[in-house]
Design a protein around this motif. Structure first.
Motif, PDB file in Angstrom:
ATOM      1  N   UNK A 261       0.814  -1.213   0.000  1.00  0.00           N
ATOM      2  CA  UNK A 261       0.000   0.000   0.000  1.00  0.00           C
ATOM      3  C   UNK A 261       0.849   1.266   0.000  1.00  0.00           C
ATOM      4  N   UNK A 262       1.898   1.291   0.820  1.00  0.00           N
ATOM      5  CA  UNK A 262       2.741   2.480   0.895  1.00  0.00           C
ATOM      6  C   UNK A 262       3.423   2.751  -0.440  1.00  0.00           C
ATOM      7  N   UNK A 263       3.877   1.708  -1.095  1.00  0.00           N
ATOM      8  CA  UNK A 263       4.531   1.887  -2.384  1.00  0.00           C
ATOM      9  C   UNK A 263       3.537   2.302  -3.464  1.00  0.00           C
ATOM     10  N   UNK A 264       2.309   1.835  -3.338  1.00  0.00           N
ATOM     11  CA  UNK A 264       1.276   2.253  -4.295  1.00  0.00           C
ATOM     12  C   UNK A 264       1.122   3.771  -4.250  1.00  0.00           C
ATOM     13  N   UNK A 265       1.016   4.319  -3.056  1.00  0.00           N
ATOM     14  CA  UNK A 265       0.849   5.769  -2.910  1.00  0.00           C
ATOM     15  C   UNK A 265       2.090   6.500  -3.423  1.00  0.00           C
ATOM     16  N   UNK A 266       3.269   5.939  -3.137  1.00  0.00           N
ATOM     17  CA  UNK A 266       4.500   6.541  -3.661  1.00  0.00           C
ATOM     18  C   UNK A 266       4.485   6.594  -5.184  1.00  0.00           C
ATOM     19  N   UNK A 267       4.060   5.496  -5.811  1.00  0.00           N
ATOM     20  CA  UNK A 267       4.026   5.436  -7.269  1.00  0.00           C
ATOM     21  C   UNK A 267       3.023   6.419  -7.848  1.00  0.00           C
ATOM     22  N   UNK A 268       1.880   6.569  -7.192  1.00  0.00           N
ATOM     23  CA  UNK A 268       0.876   7.537  -7.661  1.00  0.00           C
ATOM     24  C   UNK A 268       1.479   8.935  -7.677  1.00  0.00           C
ATOM     25  N   UNK A 269       2.161   9.282  -6.606  1.00  0.00           N
ATOM     26  CA  UNK A 269       2.751  10.621  -6.523  1.00  0.00           C
ATOM     27  C   UNK A 269       3.896  10.796  -7.521  1.00  0.00           C
ATOM     28  N   UNK A 270       4.767   9.811  -7.594  1.00  0.00           N
ATOM     29  CA  UNK A 270       5.977   9.958  -8.410  1.00  0.00           C
ATOM     30  C   UNK A 270       5.683   9.961  -9.898  1.00  0.00           C
ATOM     31  N   UNK A 271       4.742   9.109 -10.325  1.00  0.00           N
ATOM     32  CA  UNK A 271       4.471   8.962 -11.757  1.00  0.00           C
ATOM     33  C   UNK A 271       3.168   9.620 -12.184  1.00  0.00           C
ATOM     34  N   UNK A 272       2.523  10.343 -11.264  1.00  0.00           N
ATOM     35  CA  UNK A 272       1.269  11.032 -11.576  1.00  0.00           C
ATOM     36  C   UNK A 272       0.265  10.069 -12.197  1.00  0.00           C
ATOM     37  N   UNK A 273       0.063   8.955 -11.510  1.00  0.00           N
ATOM     38  CA  UNK A 273      -0.858   7.911 -11.958  1.00  0.00           C
ATOM     39  C   UNK A 273      -2.263   8.493 -12.085  1.00  0.00           C
ATOM     40  N   UNK A 274      -2.957   8.113 -13.155  1.00  0.00           N
ATOM     41  CA  UNK A 274      -4.310   8.641 -13.373  1.00  0.00           C
ATOM     42  C   UNK A 274      -5.413   7.639 -13.051  1.00  0.00           C
ATOM     43  N   UNK A 275      -5.095   6.343 -13.000  1.00  0.00           N
ATOM     44  CA  UNK A 275      -6.142   5.373 -12.685  1.00  0.00           C
ATOM     45  C   UNK A 275      -5.570   4.111 -12.050  1.00  0.00           C
ATOM     46  N   UNK A 276      -6.350   3.530 -11.143  1.00  0.00           N
ATOM     47  CA  UNK A 276      -6.014   2.264 -10.477  1.00  0.00           C
ATOM     48  C   UNK A 276      -7.274   1.420 -10.415  1.00  0.00           C
ATOM     49  N   UNK A 277      -7.123   0.102 -10.610  1.00  0.00           N
ATOM     50  CA  UNK A 277      -8.194  -0.850 -10.310  1.00  0.00           C
ATOM     51  C   UNK A 277      -7.726  -1.694  -9.133  1.00  0.00           C
ATOM     52  N   UNK A 278      -8.552  -1.799  -8.089  1.00  0.00           N
ATOM     53  CA  UNK A 278      -8.117  -2.469  -6.871  1.00  0.00           C
ATOM     54  C   UNK A 278      -9.258  -3.238  -6.233  1.00  0.00           C
ATOM     55  N   UNK A 279      -8.894  -4.232  -5.440  1.00  0.00           N
ATOM     56  CA  UNK A 279      -9.870  -4.982  -4.653  1.00  0.00           C
ATOM     57  C   UNK A 279     -10.179  -4.215  -3.371  1.00  0.00           C
ATOM     58  N   UNK A 280     -11.262  -4.562  -2.681  1.00  0.00           N
ATOM     59  CA  UNK A 280     -11.552  -3.900  -1.404  1.00  0.00           C
ATOM     60  C   UNK A 280     -10.407  -4.013  -0.394  1.00  0.00           C
TER      61      UNK A 280
END
Length: 490
Positions: A220-239
């Motif tokens: 989870x922590x790395x997911x947020x890091x990647x969103x910030x670093x690469x300006x991610x525009x979309x994610x599909x995730x499980x609950x």
């Protein structure tokens, strides 16, 4: 009417060559390894890498129409291997790379692959960098891919898509096009694995020219890091993934402004989690969907709709029609629980390999995966229960019979029943009820779990174990799982 000619047909492999020619220096794929190192490929580099791996596969006698089992963790090479398979006109079948030999052998027997590429082939993959990286474009693969699964009996099967791997811009449109326009190309974060339906679906994003960002293992922590670093525009995730993200300390202060939309799928989501995600990113950016690997159809809704239809998984989307029927197949009124049937333009474009019968289908083309639910008067669908006895834990499907068949081989266990119990983290957790061979010296929970780990993939291993003197079976040896679940609080 415009009729496509042979010259108009572009294979999935050929589509990558087009993207490499049009945008050679743009980033195509970014992958984060477990050690924190990042690898990135431009479209030109990605095309060349796929050509090299394709030639290495051809040297191992892969020919058009063959199936190639790819048991690789997420990486740039894993994605390139999928496109390499398409470039040869072969069929990629992603497989879990961390299965015990016993389970992996059963799955590979069903897949019947001409080539298996696993973690043990690291040196072979590395050596392929010395091969010719020039154009490689074979015939169109007869099937886009296969996805491995298990039947209600716990026996493995492969869901083989019947449509050929021909590029069509329609399939690359963003899921949320029915609600909003999003900037293209997107930057898509694949939070799950390539062998999961949601993970493999991101290959359509790649074909559409979107940038793919992924990581070797969900964190989870790395997911947020990647969103910030690469300006991610979309994610599909499980609950479960979303829960771990929203529970991160300080997540409300992180920059998630690049996210245009987040899609939740693979399991019914707890209402408390929906409200928390809305707090974090806003209702207009959060979407929920219901469907299955077989591609029978889709339902979807945005979070602001969910707020007025709490608990729903949406209405029919992209041409999907929904019908709720009783045991005889007759439609039931709004508000009444029955079996969920779907019909869509994609219905029927799969077949099972491995002996499983096709899903029940009506004369007019509606099919069911056995899920139970109901619709309200506005046409919104609600899930009452998933397939009979199946446990959805963290977005993954676990069939009790498969776990039971593994645990009953323990020398100190004479009988076992596996059920799913409500769990705040996993949605439902796998719980084993065990009848020991000797009640005066039963195996302890740690021993049972350790044994299970030698026979099952990690997500199928029971998270809790209960020892009982005798499992309450009927004279015909049947068991009421529903009663066992109710006795334990649901």
């Amino acid at each position: 009417m415009n009729v496509a000619t042979a010259e108009d047909v572009i294979s999935y492999g050929g589509r990558l060559a087009v993207l490499a020619a049009e945008r050679p220096d743009d980033t195509a794929v970014v992958a984060l390894a477990l050690d924190g190192s990042e690898t990135a490929l431009t479209w030109a580099q990605f095309e060349r890498r796929a050509n090299q791996i394709g030639r290495a596969m051809a040297e191992r006698s892969v020919v058009p129409g063959d199936r190639v089992a790819l048991a690789l963790p997420n990486s740039c090479d894993a994605v390139a291997a999928i496109f390499a398979t398409w470039k040869l006109g072969a069929v990629p079948v992603p497989v879990r790379w961390d299965l015990p030999d016993w389970e992996r052998g059963r799955i590979l027997e069903v897949v019947d692959a001409a080539l298996v590429v696993g973690t043990e082939d690291h040196d072979w993959l590395a050596a392929s960098t010395s091969l010719d990286d020039g154009p490689l474009d074979g015939p169109v693969s007869p099937h886009t891919h296969g996805i491995c699964s298990s039947g209600s009996t716990g026996l493995p099967k492969m869901i083989l898509m019947e449509n050929p791997a021909v590029w069509n811009p329609e399939i690359g449109k963003p899921f949320v096009e029915g609600w909003k326009e999003v900037p293209r190309p997107q930057t898509v974060l694949m939070a799950t694995t390539l062998y999961h339906t949601n993970g493999f679906a991101t290959m359509l994003n790649v074909l559409a020219g979107d940038t793919l960002v992924t990581l070797e293992k969900f964190d989870a922590a790395r997911i947020v890091d990647l969103v910030e670093r690469h300006r991610v525009t979309t994610i599909t995730a499980t609950p479960t993934m979303l829960q771990r993200i929203v529970d991160l300390p300080g997540v409300d202060d992180r920059d998630l402004s690049s996210l245009e939309w987040v899609l939740q799928g693979a399991a019914v989501i707890p209402p408390s989690l929906v409200h928390r995600v809305i707090e974090l990113i806003g209702a207009e950016r959060f979407f929920m969907a219901y469907g299955m690997t077989e591609g029978l159809g889709l339902t979807a809704l945005r979070a602001d709709e969910w707020l007025t239809h709490q608990g729903s998984v949406g209405r029919g989307y992209r041409g999907t029609e929904v019908r709720i029927a009783d045991a005889s197949g007759e439609p039931v009124p709004s508000g009444e629980i029955g079996e969920i049937y779907l019909r869509s333009p994609m219905s029927g474009m799969y077949r099972y390999v491995g002996g499983a019968p096709p899903l029940p289908t009506t004369d007019d083309g509606f099919s069911t995966a056995g899920d139970m639910g109901w619709m309200d008067e506005d046409g919104y669908l609600y899930i009452a229960d998933r397939r009979v006895d199946m446990i959805i834990t963290g977005g993954a499907n676990v069939f009790p019979a498969e776990v039971e068949s593994a645990l009953v081989e323990h020398p100190e266990i004479v009988d076992v029943v596996v059920i799913g119990l409500s769990d705040p983290e996993w949605g439902r957790r796998v719980h084993a009820i065990v009848e020991p061979r000797d009640s005066s010296a039963p195996p302890d929970a740690a021993e049972v779990i350790a044994f299970a780990k030698t026979r099952l993939a990690a997500y199928k291993v029971p998270k809790s174990v209960e020892v009982v003197e005798r499992i309450p079976r009927s004279a015909s040896t049947k068991i009421s799982r529903a009663a066992l679940i109710a006795e334990r609080g649901g």
